[in-house]
Design a protein around this motif. Sequence first.
Motif, mmCIF file in Angstrom:
data_model
loop_
_atom_site.group_PDB
_atom_site.id
_atom_site.type_symbol
_atom_site.label_atom_id
_atom_site.label_comp_id
_atom_site.label_asym_id
_atom_site.label_seq_id
_atom_site.Cartn_x
_atom_site.Cartn_y
_atom_site.Cartn_z
ATOM 1 N N ARG A 70 -6.327 4.627 11.085
ATOM 2 C CA ARG A 70 -7.402 3.781 10.549
ATOM 3 C C ARG A 70 -7.059 3.287 9.152
ATOM 4 O O ARG A 70 -7.230 2.105 8.837
ATOM 5 N N TRP A 71 -6.584 4.182 8.304
ATOM 6 C CA TRP A 71 -6.245 3.804 6.929
ATOM 7 C C TRP A 71 -5.072 2.818 6.899
ATOM 8 O O TRP A 71 -5.050 1.895 6.094
ATOM 9 N N PHE B 148 -0.035 8.456 2.001
ATOM 10 C CA PHE B 148 -1.330 8.013 1.485
ATOM 11 C C PHE B 148 -1.664 8.684 0.159
ATOM 12 O O PHE B 148 -1.182 9.772 -0.145
ATOM 13 N N GLY C 291 -4.313 -0.972 3.788
ATOM 14 C CA GLY C 291 -3.053 -0.656 4.441
ATOM 15 C C GLY C 291 -1.950 -1.608 4.017
ATOM 16 O O GLY C 291 -2.191 -2.606 3.323
ATOM 17 N N HIS D 107 -10.586 4.678 -3.430
ATOM 18 C CA HIS D 107 -10.273 4.472 -2.014
ATOM 19 C C HIS D 107 -8.926 5.094 -1.665
ATOM 20 O O HIS D 107 -8.003 5.110 -2.484
ATOM 21 N N VAL D 108 -8.847 5.568 -0.412
ATOM 22 C CA VAL D 108 -7.553 6.012 0.099
ATOM 23 C C VAL D 108 -6.715 4.782 0.388
ATOM 24 O O VAL D 108 -7.151 3.875 1.113
#
Length: 263
Positions: free
Chosen positions: A166-167, A203, A173, A215-216
């Motif tokens: 998802r990330w 990440f 991304g 945010h990641v």
Amino acid sequence: MTLVFDGDRLLAAADVARTALVEDGQRPGRHLESTPEGEWAVAHYFEADLPGYRGWQWCVVVAGAPGHDEITVSEIVLLPGEDSLLAPNWVPWNERIAAGDLTPGDMLAAEPDDHRLVPNQIDTADEFRFDDDTADPDDIGQIAGEIGLGRRRLLSPEGREEAAQRWHDGDFGPHSDMATAAPFNCATCGFYVPLAGALRPAFGVCANEYSADGHVVAAGYGCGAHSDVAAPRGQGSPAYDAFDDGVVEIVAVTADSGGDAVS
């Protein structure tokens, strides 16, 4: 001798069906049709003028029996018609919920068999080790947490992979519009805080308040606020020379005989 019930009397018993609806507290509209439902039963349909039930119909089933003249009411039910307004198919809440639905005060419990979680005694392979197996205090502390200190369940390998996907595919991304337009990526940025565990190589969290703060972000993500971006040099806009708007051009003006001004 076999007695045959007169089915025409059931087909013509619309008044009996209407009376049953009225006695039930309903206000049926015009009679629509009568349909045999078997050897001794007929269904009578009436318009239903009810708020929120556009196109629905009242159905009253009347019945009789051989050797008896009495007509009885077997069932009253509200049914949808061909053009009825229907509610969407019911979907369980755990299949309807989406990201962003949780609000302050809401409680969302993970299912006991949630594939994203495993009991804390299971090795989830979440620890991150350097190639030379050097011991790092932070890694040791994390491993201690993964073997069951403080948490009843841990992120499963499947849950970790789903989150990473998802990330990776999301707004932060490596393939997002911001990342493809950036000259540097997050892995080389001073504002980049790597995650712990198995996700550490891929990440981290952005600590730049003017960018993806909190945010990641993927290590391959990037933006124009990278710590190595150089400030523009010189005066004015970096794309155009400065314009001096303080210079005034003085023009002499005289009037000719016709009254027109001539410079």
